[in-house]
Design a protein around this motif. Structure first.
Motif, short mmCIF file in Angstrom:
data_model
loop_
_atom_site.label_atom_id
_atom_site.label_comp_id
_atom_site.label_asym_id
_atom_site.label_seq_id
_atom_site.Cartn_x
_atom_site.Cartn_y
_atom_site.Cartn_z
N ILE A 139 -63.24 2.12 57.12
CA ILE A 139 -64.23 2.81 57.66
C ILE A 139 -63.25 3.61 58.69
N GLN A 140 -63.40 4.96 58.14
CA GLN A 140 -62.69 6.11 58.98
C GLN A 140 -63.64 6.34 60.09
N ALA A 141 -63.84 5.84 61.15
CA ALA A 141 -65.06 6.25 62.03
C ALA A 141 -64.68 5.72 63.51
N TYR B 86 -67.44 10.27 60.61
CA TYR B 86 -68.00 9.32 59.56
C TYR B 86 -69.56 9.66 59.77
N TYR C 106 -68.42 7.91 49.74
CA TYR C 106 -69.77 7.85 50.44
C TYR C 106 -70.44 6.61 49.59
N HIS D 179 -66.10 7.30 54.45
CA HIS D 179 -66.34 8.32 55.24
C HIS D 179 -67.73 8.66 55.43
N GLY D 180 -68.46 7.75 54.89
CA GLY D 180 -70.13 7.90 55.17
C GLY D 180 -70.80 6.61 54.53
#
Length: 580
Positions: A365-367, A393, A494, A554-555
């Motif tokens: 999770i790139q957040a 994100y 996503y 990314h989402g």
């Protein structure tokens, strides 16, 4: 301006016949970047129709290194004997004015990663992993590599396919050539050190090494890297790899075949746990090392072909060392359920013997940390906080499932999934699903209201060219809804998540309603070690939501069937995050 930028990263690529005259051909080129600078090279030879063997290397002196391959290595390495006798082999030399030792090692590693995922390559030599840490020009590595791969693809698209085909493949995602994080490197070093100590011991007590980490912490990438490196190391016994999903078995078998990793006993070095145990039924004849991906999915009671009581215990008795990846929050069926006391003892024993490796860094999770905490709080505490703003994100809440589906299709366009991956719709297992049969007049579907109806996973016809691929990689699945059984262990760009009616919001908290679930494997009573039968469905349905909410890189797009849950999510989303 753009042309100048692209020229900065454009490499020099030269093709030569690979034979005793190669040295003279290279000298004639009279290119200082080829002859005097560090270079990366690929030796290609046709193995059979439409299939090739490849060797990837790097060197400070391409002329000397080519002569070494042609003269010195042919006598003691059978792979080179065949290659050096070939009449059709080619060497591709890659140079760049910014190449230094570290950069060429990184480019070499990326070529190994990409060629391993290439369908036209059936054997790949020099499987070392050379990913480098920071160095001068390291920031240019990806741009230089993208430029050289595109150039190779323009010259021969059959041998060097489009980036999209490579990066979206399951082999690419499970490749042992991924660049490891500092945490993963430390873990890898510790595990290899432990293995060295244990394989030399006369008695194999305390031979279980546990890798613990939640979904997305890079456990599978670490295990894949260990599997390749240990089987390359002549000082260590061979290592078997056990996985629980049929799709993942095929992925790792493909990796092992291409890297020519084979069992000395003649059986499959990659297998499912039950098949491995049936093959190695005698505990007095131990194999060297066994690695288990998603060991939390091992059976803890007998079922069908498995007649034992605990697969992990049985595997421990069949090996000198066992390395097991475990996350109890990803257990999905009552047959896999780990009692709390038993799991605590596993972890306690591992800690006591310094056999526990913990991965804590979220790699999928790139957040930012606030977004990751929001997801964790929802899952672990059943509490829905305000959705934080995150410029890295995207979390959006939908009040219409069809709009969610359309938005996911928008993200699955080619120009996005080349670099960010595939996007798909998934759902909790709250709609009936059965295998297809000639009697079915329609697909088994996820139906919501009057306007939304999509087939469950594995329902739509599959083109024969994609049958060997995991669910998410098959192009028709953009028009299906995936479940935990087809998406567990995979990344999505996503993730469009439909939270079905088994997940509700009551009295300020998320609750689970097993009556609304069609996941019968999660609703069966479990017989505990003390003989008591208990309902563990609350834990397992919570685990199901945990697995699904952590698929997106990314989402995360969410639609909830339960109105109270949907209303609460909409309220917490705020104007910035809500998409009506």
């Amino acid at each position: 301006m753009n042309n100048k930028i692209s020229e900065k990263y454009t490499p020099i690529i030269k093709h030569y016949n690979y034979n005793v005259n190669t040295k003279n051909e290279i000298i004639k080129s009279n290119n200082k970047f080829i002859v005097r600078y560090p270079t990366v090279y690929i030796i290609i030879d046709k193995a059979k129709k439409d299939k090739f063997k490849a060797y990837v290397g790097e060197t400070n002196n391409i002329i000397r290194r080519t002569e070494e391959h042609l003269k010195n290595e042919s006598s003691d390495r059978t792979d080179w004997t065949k290659l050096n006798k070939s009449k059709n082999a080619e060497i591709i030399v890659i140079a760049h004015k910014e190449f230094n030792k570290s950069l060429t090692l990184d480019i070499e590693n990326k070529l190994m990663q990409y060629l391993l995922s290439d369908d036209s390559i059936n054997h790949l030599n020099n499987r070392r992993s050379n990913d480098q840490d920071l160095y001068y020009t390291s920031q240019d590595c990806q741009k230089i590599f993208s430029s050289l791969w595109n150039k190779l693809s323009e010259d021969n698209n059959e041998l060097f396919p489009d980036v999209q085909d490579i990066r979206n493949s399951s082999i690419f995602k499970a490749s042992p050539f991924h660049k490891l994080t500092e945490e993963q490197i430390d873990a890898k070093d510790k595990i290899i050190s432990k293995i060295r100590d244990k394989v030399n011991q006369k008695y194999t007590e305390n031979n279980l090494v546990i890798i613990e980490g939640s979904a997305g912490t890079g456990k599978t990438v670490l295990l894949s890297s260990l599997f390749a490196e240990i089987n390359e190391n002549i000082d260590l016994p061979e290592s078997y790899l056990l996985v629980n999903h049929n799709e993942q078995v095929e992925v790792y078998k493909n990796i092992a075949d291409k890297l020519e990793i084979k069992s000395k006993q003649g059986d499959d070095i990659v297998n499912k746990p039950t098949k491995f145990l049936n093959k190695h039924s005698k505990s007095d004849s131990k194999v060297g090392i066994v690695m288990i991906d998603e060991a939390h999915l091992l059976l803890t009671q007998g079922k069908q072909a498995y007649r034992g009581k605990n697969q992990l215990s049985d595997i421990i008795n069949r090996a000198k060392v066992v390395v097991a990846v475990i996350d109890p929050r990803q257990v999905l069926t009552s047959e896999e359920y780990i009692e709390s006391d038993q799991y605590k003892k596993l972890i306690s024993d591992a800690k006591e013997n310094n056999n526990l490796v913990e991965l804590k860094q979220q790699n999928r999770i790139q957040a930012n940390i606030h977004t990751i905490n929001w997801i964790e709080t929802l899952i672990s505490k059943g509490k829905i906080d305000d959705i934080p703003y995150d410029n890295k994100y995207e979390i959006k809440v939908f009040n219409n499932p069809f709009k969610l589906y359309k938005k996911i299709k928008d993200h699955d366009r080619q120009d996005e999934n080349i670099f960010k991956g595939l996007s798909r719709v998934v759902a909790t297992f709250d709609w009936e699903y059965k295998n297809k049969s000639p009697e079915n007049n329609d697909y088994w579907r996820v139906n919501i209201g009057d306007n939304f109806s999509l087939p469950w996973n594995l329902e739509l016809p599959i083109n024969k060219n994609y049958k060997h691929l995991p669910w998410a990689e098959q192009p028709q699945t953009i028009d299906e809804v995936g479940s935990t059984y087809t998406i567990q262990g995979f990344d999505l760009n996503y993730c469009g998540l439909i939270i079905g009616p088994s997940v509700k919001f009551r009295d300020g908290k998320i609750i689970y309603d097993p009556k609304e679930s069609h996941n019968n494997n999660a609703k069966k009573n479990r017989t505990l070690s003390n003989g008591n039968k208990v309902d563990v469905s609350q834990n397992l349905l919570n685990n199901e939501l945990n697995v699904l909410m952590k698929r997106g890189v990314h989402g995360l797009y969410i639609y909830a069937v339960d109105k109270q849950l949907r209303d609460e999510l909409i309220k917490r989303a705020g104007k910035n995050n809500l998409l009506l």
